[in-house]
Design a protein around this motif. Structure first.
Motif, PDB file in Angstrom:
ATOM      1  N   ALA A 101       9.166   5.117  -0.776  1.00  0.00           N
ATOM      2  CA  ALA A 101      10.251   5.926  -0.213  1.00  0.00           C
ATOM      3  C   ALA A 101       9.788   7.358   0.023  1.00  0.00           C
ATOM      4  O   ALA A 101      10.140   7.969   1.042  1.00  0.00           O
ATOM      5  CB  ALA A 101      11.460   5.891  -1.147  1.00  0.00           C
ATOM      6  N   LEU A 102       8.995   7.893  -0.894  1.00  0.00           N
ATOM      7  CA  LEU A 102       8.443   9.239  -0.701  1.00  0.00           C
ATOM      8  C   LEU A 102       7.502   9.262   0.502  1.00  0.00           C
ATOM      9  O   LEU A 102       7.528  10.202   1.304  1.00  0.00           O
ATOM     10  CB  LEU A 102       7.698   9.683  -1.959  1.00  0.00           C
TER      11      LEU A 102
ATOM     12  N   HIS B  57      -4.409   6.105  -0.373  1.00  0.00           N
ATOM     13  CA  HIS B  57      -3.826   4.770  -0.251  1.00  0.00           C
ATOM     14  C   HIS B  57      -4.143   3.913  -1.480  1.00  0.00           C
ATOM     15  O   HIS B  57      -5.287   3.864  -1.951  1.00  0.00           O
ATOM     16  CB  HIS B  57      -4.357   4.068   0.993  1.00  0.00           C
ATOM     17  N   HIS B  58      -3.096   3.234  -1.964  1.00  0.00           N
ATOM     18  CA  HIS B  58      -3.214   2.489  -3.221  1.00  0.00           C
ATOM     19  C   HIS B  58      -2.465   1.167  -3.058  1.00  0.00           C
ATOM     20  O   HIS B  58      -1.252   1.158  -2.851  1.00  0.00           O
ATOM     21  CB  HIS B  58      -2.620   3.321  -4.361  1.00  0.00           C
TER      22      HIS B  58
ATOM     23  N   SER C 223       8.358   1.401  -9.457  1.00  0.00           N
ATOM     24  CA  SER C 223       7.549   2.590  -9.189  1.00  0.00           C
ATOM     25  C   SER C 223       7.001   2.568  -7.768  1.00  0.00           C
ATOM     26  O   SER C 223       7.022   3.582  -7.057  1.00  0.00           O
ATOM     27  CB  SER C 223       6.393   2.683 -10.194  1.00  0.00           C
ATOM     28  N   ALA C 224       6.490   1.415  -7.348  1.00  0.00           N
ATOM     29  CA  ALA C 224       5.925   1.299  -6.004  1.00  0.00           C
ATOM     30  C   ALA C 224       6.990   1.550  -4.936  1.00  0.00           C
ATOM     31  O   ALA C 224       6.728   2.198  -3.912  1.00  0.00           O
ATOM     32  CB  ALA C 224       5.288  -0.072  -5.819  1.00  0.00           C
TER      33      ALA C 224
ATOM     34  N   VAL D  76       0.861  -1.183   0.000  1.00  0.00           N
ATOM     35  CA  VAL D  76       0.000   0.000   0.000  1.00  0.00           C
ATOM     36  C   VAL D  76       0.896   1.232   0.000  1.00  0.00           C
ATOM     37  O   VAL D  76       1.712   1.421   0.916  1.00  0.00           O
ATOM     38  CB  VAL D  76      -0.932   0.026   1.229  1.00  0.00           C
ATOM     39  N   VAL D  77       0.741   2.043  -1.039  1.00  0.00           N
ATOM     40  CA  VAL D  77       1.566   3.243  -1.191  1.00  0.00           C
ATOM     41  C   VAL D  77       0.679   4.481  -1.333  1.00  0.00           C
ATOM     42  O   VAL D  77      -0.545   4.398  -1.253  1.00  0.00           O
ATOM     43  CB  VAL D  77       2.507   3.121  -2.408  1.00  0.00           C
ATOM     44  N   LYS D  78       1.327   5.630  -1.531  1.00  0.00           N
ATOM     45  CA  LYS D  78       0.658   6.936  -1.618  1.00  0.00           C
ATOM     46  C   LYS D  78      -0.015   7.304  -0.294  1.00  0.00           C
ATOM     47  O   LYS D  78      -0.972   8.066  -0.257  1.00  0.00           O
ATOM     48  CB  LYS D  78      -0.343   6.975  -2.777  1.00  0.00           C
TER      49      LYS D  78
END
Length: 337
Positions: free
Chosen positions: A257-258, A243-244, A251-252, A235-237
């Motif tokens: 990391a961001l 949340h995605h 890319s994920a 789960v990123v963003k």
């Protein structure tokens, strides 16, 4: 092709044989050919309008789906965006789908309130997708025809609360009176039977269907999904509170990391989350780049198969689950006699 095993408010509302809906999966993936295969197998599928921003291309997809289904009803996914220009694109899609006689839409994103009058006047059934039951109450007050409640296991956007499908199913059906569809981590007939037993009217699948023969993605990626065991998602963003759940790829990892750095500026994310990257990955089979919706239900995706075969297996599995429950019930009765 299996005969109907269940009759629910959703099967009656949509005129479908099985209480199985298939989500859009992403722009330009859920096209006319895939959605028609879902409809012909007895379920309901949704052409993703955002995947066809050109009005003529969208209209052609609707025409083709109508032809492939022999006139049977099918759905359209409408993402309600707050971004600049989103309202204008949405209005064009609305006009086209109404002219084409589409009878069901799956709305997601922002509130469906702005589009409900137009859809209601046209007799279009609206199923609004929400990531938590608290939002389903709001959608119900607005007058949608049903809600799709998505649990944390879903590939795509599970919301920020991290509540499981099992909890959402029991909560939603206890608190809401309108038809309920449960989604997130579902890929077997046993789960279908369990969802209906908890009071739901249908289930919706996404990740499980990534290996459908009719789906417009490269076979190399489908084979990668078959090899997967359901642990390959992240789960990123989270920094954007958008949340995605996606496949772990380059890319994920960059987006994660961001997130970890505390970034909340979209421009820092943009290069990694552009939709064009995902589209290229699906077409080429090279999955290193792009936000690729991917949930743990891929563990049930054991081979590339036609949609009808996947549905048949699910209905057989659901029937076996009902048989087991019947045996347990008889055993309970015998124990009390």
């Amino acid at each position: 092709m299996r005969e109907a095993l269940f009759t629910t408010r959703i099967t009656e509302m949509l005129g479908i044989r099985h209480p199985i809906l298939c989500g859009g999966l992403g722009p330009a993936i859920a096209d006319a050919d895939y959605v028609a295969a879902v409809v012909n197998a007895g379920g309901m599928g949704f052409i993703v309008a955002a995947g066809f921003p050109d009005p003529d291309a969208f209209r052609e997809q609707l025409t083709r789906c109508r032809l492939l289904t022999g006139g049977k009803g099918f759905g359209v996914n409408l993402y309600i965006s707050r971004q600049a220009g989103g309202a204008q694109r949405l209005e064009r899609h609305l006009q086209i789908l109404i002219e084409a006689g589409v009878k069901c839409v799956e709305t997601a994103g922002a509130s469906p309130e702005p589009v409900l009058p137009m859809l209601r006047d046209a007799g279009v059934k609206v199923l609004h997708k929400v990531p938590a039951v608290r939002y389903a109450h709001t959608a119900a007050r607005l007058g949608v025809d049903g809600v799709i409640v998505v649990g944390n296991d879903c590939g795509g956007h599970p919301g920020i609360y991290g509540i499981s499908s099992m909890v959402q199913a029991a909560q939603a059906t206890a608190e809401l009176s309108l038809p309920i569809v449960i989604a997130g981590g579902i890929g077997t007939g046993r789960q279908l039977a369990a969802s209906l037993a908890m009071g739901a009217d249908a289930i919706l699948m996404g990740s499980r269907m990534l290996v459908a023969k009719e789906l417009a993605i490269h076979d190399a990626y489908k084979k990668q999904v078959v090899r997967g065991d359901g642990t390959e998602s992240i789960v990123v963003k989270t920094g954007l509170k958008d949340h995605h759940r996606v496949l772990v790829n380059d890319s994920a990892k960059a987006v994660a990391a961001l997130d970890a750095s505390g970034s909340s500026e979209f421009e820092q994310y943009r290069a990694h989350v552009m939709g064009a990257l995902a589209t290229q990955a699906y077409r080429s089979g090279d999955s290193r780049q792009g936000m690729l919706d991917y949930g743990p239900a891929v563990v049930f995706a054991d081979a590339i198969k036609p949609v009808e075969s996947i549905f048949d297996e699910m209905i057989d599995d659901a029937r076996n689950a009902l048989t087991r429950l019947g045996q347990l019930t008889r055993q309970l009765k015998n124990d009390h006699d």
